[in-house]
Write a protein that holds these residues in place. Structure first.
Motif, PDB file in Angstrom:
ATOM      1  N   ILE A 232       0.834  -1.206   0.000  1.00 26.68           N
ATOM      2  CA  ILE A 232       0.000   0.000   0.000  1.00 26.68           C
ATOM      3  C   ILE A 232       0.869   1.256   0.000  1.00 26.68           C
ATOM      4  N   GLU A 233       1.948   1.228   0.759  1.00 27.96           N
ATOM      5  CA  GLU A 233       2.848   2.384   0.790  1.00 27.96           C
ATOM      6  C   GLU A 233       3.473   2.616  -0.582  1.00 27.96           C
ATOM      7  N   GLU A 234       3.889   1.533  -1.222  1.00 36.53           N
ATOM      8  CA  GLU A 234       4.489   1.692  -2.552  1.00 36.53           C
ATOM      9  C   GLU A 234       3.448   2.134  -3.568  1.00 36.53           C
ATOM     10  N   PHE A 235       2.250   1.592  -3.457  1.00 41.37           N
ATOM     11  CA  PHE A 235       1.153   2.012  -4.336  1.00 41.37           C
ATOM     12  C   PHE A 235       0.885   3.501  -4.198  1.00 41.37           C
ATOM     13  N   ASN A 236       0.828   4.007  -2.975  1.00 40.95           N
ATOM     14  CA  ASN A 236       0.589   5.435  -2.764  1.00 40.95           C
ATOM     15  C   ASN A 236       1.742   6.282  -3.270  1.00 40.95           C
ATOM     16  N   SER A 237       2.953   5.739  -3.202  1.00 35.89           N
ATOM     17  CA  SER A 237       4.094   6.465  -3.751  1.00 35.89           C
ATOM     18  C   SER A 237       3.994   6.585  -5.270  1.00 35.89           C
ATOM     19  N   TRP A 238       3.573   5.505  -5.923  1.00 33.34           N
ATOM     20  CA  TRP A 238       3.394   5.541  -7.376  1.00 33.34           C
ATOM     21  C   TRP A 238       2.271   6.498  -7.763  1.00 33.34           C
ATOM     22  N   ARG A 239       1.238   6.585  -6.939  1.00 31.39           N
ATOM     23  CA  ARG A 239       0.107   7.455  -7.266  1.00 31.39           C
ATOM     24  C   ARG A 239       0.498   8.925  -7.291  1.00 31.39           C
ATOM     25  N   LYS A 240       1.616   9.254  -6.682  1.00 35.37           N
ATOM     26  CA  LYS A 240       2.077  10.645  -6.708  1.00 35.37           C
ATOM     27  C   LYS A 240       2.606  11.047  -8.074  1.00 35.37           C
ATOM     28  N   GLN A 241       2.895  10.054  -8.928  1.00 33.13           N
ATOM     29  CA  GLN A 241       3.341  10.359 -10.286  1.00 33.13           C
ATOM     30  C   GLN A 241       2.126  10.769 -11.120  1.00 33.13           C
TER      31      GLN A 241
END
Length: 396
Positions: A100-109
């Motif tokens: 989930i943390e990595e998913f949210n990091s990708w969503r910032k792109q």
């Protein structure tokens, strides 16, 4: 209630062994309680769907700059090219973080759709996994996929992308290779390929749709679809002469933002109030909309108001074109509007509303296939009747 396909039932039977193994592992080794960092990335406002919050967040950062970068990323040999791998390298997420943390990091792109962010996050699970057998790796991937899907159960594209990823990547069997490491390398290769295909889908769609946009035409758009925006941006770059009608898109005013971006491209644009669609339809040559999900019938789930626009266009013999990536193809079969899982959004009328007055807060509706003309996808230009065949091929 969603009506699932027979293939979904068969998949459930195939996954029973994995689920049973997962349950046994949970009993023997119960998972630790979630940390503060994990709970902080959950939906901040449970009364409003994460689906709607994600749309609002993405629309707020739409600029011409990132679209230029996305276009350069899929054009070979362009100076200053930004590839998906380079974006991934700059993501800066530690291996130890949750999916989930990595998913949210990708969503910032800003150039990545929510579904592509999920695909990237699942690919990272394979790369950072400590599994020693294919069974362990598949169980780990299944847990990560379920976590992403439960993060926002109302997001059709997120669920479809996770399902397609699992289908595409786990086709590899450990028996095809001498050892597990070879099979794991193959899985990583497939995951990266699937992510790259999804990353380039928007550009492919924009190229396929150019033959249908002719000089002097008037195009009606509804909502802020980044795929539709890329289609029209490419048409403008190809020096085609056309004008755009944008519905206002209340309550989040997505049409207002879309019209602003069209104006930056020097494309003639007119902003319509949502109730003026029928009034203006005789001036329209075609309707272009995006989709949050493409279902088995060939219909689409999209922003509220798409259905009524398609009804008006159909009654006046105006073509309705849908631009949607293949990772939005979902094994769902809604029978009517009430079959959809609710995705709620805030509504502000600008004046006090009595507490006894009920307000419809759903953010999307279902448009049946008989009101759609063509679907532009990275798989090709499809008629609605072909969607079910493509879904079978995708999930085989």
């Amino acid at each position: 209630m969603w009506y699932r396909s027979p293939s979904f039932i068969l998949d459930n039977q195939a996954q029973e062994k994995l689920l049973l193994q997962q349950q046994n592992d949970d009993v023997l080794n119960p998972p630790p309680p979630p940390s503060m960092s994990e709970t902080s990335v959950l939906n901040p406002n449970p009364n409003i769907s994460a689906y709607y919050q994600t749309r609002a967040a993405h629309h707020a950062v739409v600029t011409s700059d990132w679209l230029a970068q996305a276009q350069a990323a899929v054009a070979g040999g362009v100076s200053g090219e930004v590839t998906a791998a380079e974006v991934e390298d700059g993501c800066g997420v530690e291996k130890g973080g949750s999916v989930i943390e990595e998913f949210n990091s990708w969503r910032k792109q800003p150039d990545l759709a929510e579904a592509v962010a999920a695909i990237r996050a699942l690919a990272s699970v394979i790369r950072s996994s400590n599994a020693t057998t294919m069974m362990e790796l598949e169980i780990e991937l299944k847990k990560a996929s379920d976590s992403l899907k439960s993060w926002d159960a109302t997001s059709i594209s997120l669920t479809a992308a996770c399902d397609l990823f699992m289908r595409y990547v786990t086709r590899t069997s450990a028996l095809e290779y001498e050892d597990f490491n070879s099979a794991r390398s193959r899985l990583i290769e497939r995951a990266e390929k699937f992510g790259e295909i999804s990353y380039k889908a928007r550009r492919i769609i924009s190229m396929l749709s150019q033959d249908f946009i002719f000089d002097g035409c008037t195009i009606l758009v509804h909502g802020f679809s980044r795929v539709v925006f890329e289609v029209l941006k490419t048409a403008a770059q190809n020096k085609k002469s056309f004008r755009v009608f944008c519905t206002e898109g209340r309550p989040d005013r997505t049409g207002l933002r879309f019209s602003n971006e069209m104006a930056k491209l020097d494309v003639p644009v007119k902003l319509l109030i949502d109730s003026a669609v029928a009034y203006s339809m005789d001036e329209v040559d075609m309707v272009f909309v995006g989709a949050d999900g493409v279902v088995e019938s060939g219909g689409i789930i999209n922003m509220m108001g798409t259905y009524q626009i398609a009804l008006v266009a159909h009654s006046l013999n105006k073509p309705v074109y849908v631009a949607a990536e293949s990772y939005k193809f979902a094994r769902l079969y809604p029978l009517d509007q009430k079959d959809m899982a609710p995705a709620l959004r805030p509504i502000d009328f600008g004046v006090p509303v009595p507490s006894k007055v009920e307000i419809e807060k759903s953010a999307r509706d279902y448009t049946p296939p008989q009101y759609l003309t063509l679907l532009f996808t990275d798989l090709g230009v499809l008629t609605p009747s072909v969607v079910s065949d493509e879904l079978i091929q995708l999930y085989l």
